[in-house]
Design a protein around this motif. Structure first.
Motif, PDB file in Angstrom:
ATOM      1  N   THR A   1      26.277 -31.303 -17.971  1.00 27.13           N
ATOM      2  CA  THR A   1      26.355 -32.457 -17.181  1.00 27.13           C
ATOM      3  C   THR A   1      26.032 -32.438 -15.651  1.00 27.13           C
ATOM      4  O   THR A   1      25.536 -33.217 -15.121  1.00 27.13           O
ATOM      5  N   VAL A   2      26.601 -31.229 -14.997  1.00 30.35           N
ATOM      6  CA  VAL A   2      26.186 -31.065 -13.676  1.00 30.35           C
ATOM      7  C   VAL A   2      24.722 -30.989 -13.353  1.00 30.35           C
ATOM      8  O   VAL A   2      24.414 -31.703 -12.197  1.00 30.35           O
ATOM      9  N   PHE A   3      24.172 -30.260 -14.135  1.00 32.74           N
ATOM     10  CA  PHE A   3      22.626 -30.352 -13.844  1.00 32.74           C
ATOM     11  C   PHE A   3      21.854 -31.307 -14.254  1.00 32.74           C
ATOM     12  O   PHE A   3      20.768 -31.579 -13.590  1.00 32.74           O
ATOM     13  N   TYR A   4      22.356 -31.709 -15.476  1.00 34.33           N
ATOM     14  CA  TYR A   4      21.158 -32.790 -15.954  1.00 34.33           C
ATOM     15  C   TYR A   4      21.694 -34.334 -16.078  1.00 34.33           C
ATOM     16  O   TYR A   4      21.035 -35.237 -16.441  1.00 34.33           O
ATOM     17  N   GLY A   5      22.960 -34.341 -15.904  1.00 32.29           N
ATOM     18  CA  GLY A   5      23.740 -35.781 -16.133  1.00 32.29           C
ATOM     19  C   GLY A   5      23.838 -36.161 -17.297  1.00 32.29           C
ATOM     20  O   GLY A   5      23.498 -35.418 -18.405  1.00 32.29           O
ATOM     21  N   GLY A   6      24.395 -37.299 -17.495  1.00 34.94           N
ATOM     22  CA  GLY A   6      24.693 -37.704 -18.903  1.00 34.94           C
ATOM     23  C   GLY A   6      25.778 -37.103 -19.705  1.00 34.94           C
ATOM     24  O   GLY A   6      25.540 -36.368 -20.580  1.00 34.94           O
ATOM     25  N   THR A   7      27.110 -37.390 -19.461  1.00 36.00           N
ATOM     26  CA  THR A   7      27.878 -36.680 -19.784  1.00 36.00           C
ATOM     27  C   THR A   7      28.348 -36.750 -21.492  1.00 36.00           C
ATOM     28  O   THR A   7      28.358 -35.886 -22.300  1.00 36.00           O
ATOM     29  N   VAL A   8      28.200 -38.153 -22.028  1.00 31.23           N
ATOM     30  CA  VAL A   8      28.073 -38.328 -23.444  1.00 31.23           C
ATOM     31  C   VAL A   8      27.138 -37.556 -24.005  1.00 31.23           C
ATOM     32  O   VAL A   8      27.179 -37.020 -25.192  1.00 31.23           O
ATOM     33  N   LEU A   9      25.719 -37.569 -23.745  1.00 31.08           N
ATOM     34  CA  LEU A   9      24.654 -36.957 -24.250  1.00 31.08           C
ATOM     35  C   LEU A   9      24.812 -35.495 -24.239  1.00 31.08           C
ATOM     36  O   LEU A   9      24.703 -34.906 -25.208  1.00 31.08           O
ATOM     37  N   ARG A  10      25.182 -34.908 -23.329  1.00 30.27           N
ATOM     38  CA  ARG A  10      25.381 -33.605 -23.308  1.00 30.27           C
ATOM     39  C   ARG A  10      26.420 -33.062 -24.163  1.00 30.27           C
ATOM     40  O   ARG A  10      26.209 -32.011 -24.704  1.00 30.27           O
ATOM     41  N   TYR A  11      27.659 -33.657 -24.054  1.00 30.59           N
ATOM     42  CA  TYR A  11      28.727 -33.468 -24.854  1.00 30.59           C
ATOM     43  C   TYR A  11      28.028 -33.377 -26.575  1.00 30.59           C
ATOM     44  O   TYR A  11      28.574 -32.627 -27.246  1.00 30.59           O
ATOM     45  N   SER A  12      27.445 -34.580 -26.630  1.00 26.40           N
ATOM     46  CA  SER A  12      27.164 -34.960 -28.167  1.00 26.40           C
ATOM     47  C   SER A  12      26.234 -33.763 -28.699  1.00 26.40           C
ATOM     48  O   SER A  12      26.310 -33.225 -29.682  1.00 26.40           O
TER      49      SER A  12
END
Length: 569
Positions: A38-49
């Motif tokens: 999330t820090v490097f690429y953004g998009g919390t929901v996307l990264r966690y999913s």
């Protein structure tokens, strides 16, 4: 010495205890990876999913391949040693892949994104081996984890399940016990990570602590197994000694790093942040030195010195997450734009009731104090508020405005605050971080702006900074349609100016909008108390009202129907 020497610590209980620990570590590793991504690429929901999906997939692959593993004791020990190495090294890989923002080549983003997901698969695959191995280890041991006491809750559960399911006694509870303890460990891992590890220690120290815990679990298993050498069929004692030595070296190394966690965190994070900030300038145009880095429950605070080639001397800046909050050279321009310009729309400023959302550095409060306005402030990050009251660098800009006798500060969520209040305000100022992740979606939604409208007086206005419609066209279109859908139909745009590159000419800096659903008072910049607005009045003004545009084919951002274009990548 045999296992019986340890009394209640039966073989089965030790191994189920290890099940809890390794499940705790495995899920926490994945949460660390999700946050790094999330820090490097953004998009919390996307990264966690995606992390959860890849983790579950690789767990399945590991379980599918596990029947190929031979000697159970040896392979379980190997798995835990490999995990103790792979967990922290995986985090290091993610950081390393993204640690050189100035280096560019075709396909770099896509390649870096793909490689950054490899640790998820590795940890998931190794974790997939654990359940089958642990089931084999536990299955041939007598007595459940709770001994005879375990039969009572099982009989009670059987009666309840019997209402809806066909039940029958089972002679082998090994798999159910291992799965039950594994799920319990996963729950503990998610809770402890969210409430303790990440907010109190940050990502770097957290992943090292997890590696240490994994290594200690491996050593505990080795010591327990070697206490009765008759259990070992293979491999040879020499191979076990090699694995134990590796475990000791790994645990010793991690223990030393965790003991000096703050130093390690500052070095790793500072190096990355310095490279990241430097990449925002032309090569060789700036030197950056991180002076302080800390993490609150809601954001990362970075204080750094920058020496831009065209500027004289070094100036200090403060960032919250990736966004600049304060810099010596332009702190006045931002807060003059946020506070002084919208306040100039009111003739009698001492009767103003103002709601400040955010503004944890108290600099906006200092500007409002000049007008004797009544200020309610709500900010979710109590740690940063405390930091701004104590840190000498920030205090030089807020002039101890937190002591203002007409200020009422509430630590809490702005949405909940507004829902629980019936007070109306003449001016609402939004001093918020940009929408750089999914976490900010709620503060850029139609629901939030409707709440703001519902708390305005008849002459009430909302003022906020915003992203440029030229540099971030998709965000701007989503934001404007969101605000319009919430009921605002007029806006007054303006910019502030600073010499950002040190060439002697002032460039357009931050952009601001004042929003209204009714009144359109005239702005008189001569009323501003701040020297900045008076000096730059000709460039800032005239500030005039316009009809808020609407963009075809662009959906507004809603809590229940998000438009991710509102997020700045």
């Amino acid at each position: 010495m045999t296992a019986s020497t340890f009394g209640l610590l039966t073989d089965r209980r030790v191994k189920l205890g290890l099940t809890f620990v390794v499940a705790f570590c495995s899920i926490a590793y994945e949460l660390v990876y999700s946050e790094f991504l999330t820090v490097f690429y953004g998009g919390t929901v996307l990264r966690y999913s995606i992390t959860i999906g890849l983790y579950m997939f690789s767990l399945g692959v590991g379980a599918f391949l596990s029947p190929q593993l031979g000697d159970t004791e040896s392979n379980f020990l190997r798995t835990e040693v490999y995990l103790a190495l792979a967990g922290p090294l995986g985090a290091g890989l993610i950081v390393g892949v993204n640690a050189f923002p100035a280096v560019t080549f075709p396909g770099k983003y896509e390649l870096g994104l793909a490689v950054s997901h490899v640790p998820i698969l590795v940890v998931g695959l190794l974790s997939g081996f654990e359940i089958p191995l642990l089931e084999d280890l536990v299955a041939d041991r007598d007595g459940g984890v709770f001994g005879r006491l375990g039969h009572l809750p099982r009989r009670g559960a059987a009666r309840v399940l019997g209402v809806l399911f066909a039940v029958e006694p089972s002679d082998n509870d090994a798999l159910s016990e291992v799965l039950g303890v594994d799920y319990l460990g996963s729950l503990a891992g998610t809770v402890v990570y969210a409430l303790v590890l990440y907010p109190d220690h940050g990502l770097v120290v957290s992943v090292l602590a997890l590696g240490l815990l994994n290594a200690l679990a491996a050593l505990t298993f080795a010591a327990w197994t070697l206490s009765d050498v008759t259990r070992l069929s293979r491999p040879s004692a020499g191979r076990w000694r090699v694995l134990v030595v590796v475990g000791l070296l790994v645990s010793g190394s991690y223990a030393g790093l965790v003991a000096n966690g703050q130093t390690v965190d500052r070095y790793v994070t500072g190096s990355y942040v310095e490279d990241e900030i430097t990449s925002e300038y032309r090569p060789g145009n700036v030197d950056v030195t991180v002076r302080e880095y800390r993490t609150t429950a809601y954001q990362r605070i970075t204080v750094y010195d920058r020496n831009v080639t065209a500027h004289e001397g070094t100036e200090r800046c403060l960032r919250l997450d990736g966004a600049i909050q304060l810099c010596d050279s332009w702190v006045d321009s931002y807060h003059a734009g946020l506070v002084d310009v919208p306040v100039s729309a009111y003739e009698n400023r001492s009767s103003l009731d103002v709601l400040l959302v955010g503004g944890g550095d108290y600099v906006a409060v200092d500007h409002l104090r000049r007008y004797d306005a009544d200020v309610d402030q709500v900010d979710i990050d109590g740690e940063f508020l405390q930091y701004a009251r104590e840190d000498p660098y920030v205090r030089q800009f807020n002039d101890e405005a937190y002591r203002y006798d007409r200020l009422n500060t509430t630590v809490g969520d702005a949405v909940e605050y507004l829902r629980g209040s019936e007070r109306r305000y003449d001016l609402i100022l939004l001093d918020l971080p940009g929408a750089r992740s999914d976490d900010a979606l709620g503060l850029y939604s139609t629901e939030f702006y409707r709440l703001l409208r519902g708390h305005l007086t008849e002459r009430g206005l909302v003022a906020t900074w915003t992203y440029s419609k030229y540099a971030d066209a998709e965000h701007h279109a989503a934001y404007v349609n969101t605000v319009h859908a919430a009921g605002f139909d007029r806006f007054a745009p303006y910019d502030v100016y600073e010499d950002l590159d040190g060439d002697g000419d002032e460039e357009r800096g931050e952009r601001f909008y004042v929003l209204s659903d009714g009144p359109t008072p005239a702005f008189d910049l001569d009323r501003a108390e701040g020297e900045y607005v008076r000096r730059h009045a000709d460039r800032i003004g005239p500030v005039e009202w316009r009809r808020l545009p609407r963009y075809r084919g662009v959906e507004p951002n809603s809590v229940f129907d998000p438009n991710y274009d509102i997020v700045i990548e």
